[in-house]
Scaffold this active site. Sequence first.
Site, PDB file in Angstrom:
ATOM      1  N   LYS A 198       1.491   7.303   1.087  1.00  0.00           N
ATOM      2  CA  LYS A 198       0.489   6.464   1.758  1.00  0.00           C
ATOM      3  C   LYS A 198       0.912   6.273   3.208  1.00  0.00           C
ATOM      4  CE  LYS A 198      -1.877   2.001   1.275  1.00  0.00           C
ATOM      5  NZ  LYS A 198      -1.935   0.748   0.468  1.00  0.00           N
ATOM      6  N   LYS A 251      -2.779   9.278   0.094  1.00  0.00           N
ATOM      7  CA  LYS A 251      -3.767   8.440   0.783  1.00  0.00           C
ATOM      8  C   LYS A 251      -3.360   8.302   2.238  1.00  0.00           C
ATOM      9  CE  LYS A 251      -5.794   3.787   0.480  1.00  0.00           C
ATOM     10  NZ  LYS A 251      -5.757   2.469  -0.214  1.00  0.00           N
TER      11      LYS A 251
END
Length: 329
Positions: A198, A251
């Site tokens: 992320k 992500k």
Amino acid sequence: MTGFPDVRPRRLRSSAAVRRLVSETTIEPRQLILPMFVREGAREPIAISSMPGVYQHTRDTARKAVAEAVQLGLGGVMLFGVPTSKDEVGSGALDPEGILNVAIRDAVSEAGDDLLVMSDLCLDEFTSHGHCGVLDSAGRVDNDATLEIYAEMGVAQASAGAHVVGPSGMMDGQVGVVRSALDAAGFLDTVIMAYSVKYASAFFGPFREAVDSSLQGDRKSYQQDPANGGRDALREVDLDIAEGADLVMVKPALAYLDIIRQVRDHVNVPVAAYNISGEYAMVEAAAANGWIDREKAIMETLTSIRRAGADTILTYWAAEAAQLLSHHR
């Protein structure tokens, strides 16, 4: 006859039927997960201005969206809670009557086992400072103190009925403590989808509006540097899998398609990718200005993420994409 090509790849592009036959990448509704925001005390859905078509749901409209997701054959919904009050330690995340845990119960009641109900396991929506963990006396995110809360949060969400929990705060050791807490509480079958890779991305901007974020500053001290590639990413996924992650996630998606591919080639567990708020907003804004064909851009975007190697995509277009797919069969 000379001077003409001996091989004509265009033959395999000459009609829709041929193109469909030889298509290398497919998308099915079961591979799509719909992120949903549920606002405490809301009497009607609240539009998110930076994400046209996306709303902070009431409990009732959230249930309807879950029912629609079941009918469309989606793989799941990912729930985020938007509380009316916050504090320094995000105590609303642990409250059985807090909005996220209530929304989980609502969704499970509506869907049963016909749809995976997933929950975001992070404190940022619940803290008055907007960080993903609790702060120490110097104002820095305290990794290990945060882990203790994540463990309790995982059990609270599983107790509410979540089939899948998604530790997303990028705290070192988060998967391990959540897995241990779940197992100790008897939730052996609760799945962990780890937000393993992320990045501290500019594309999260509209999400901050969606959850009424209180964040001041940034999260660069715990989310990953966008300049870093596979070495950093693969280290994170290896740690999460060793700690008990059942799925791993990258992500954002679009600016990190290369990372999705590297992770997919490296691991033997399913890989998810989150087509995030800023990616959604860019397509919607360009389409609203008449610059691109909206539906084609949506499907091309999702196809690119699948082609990069994602088994599962979290996307705000999940319901619409499923409908588009059914129309083109």
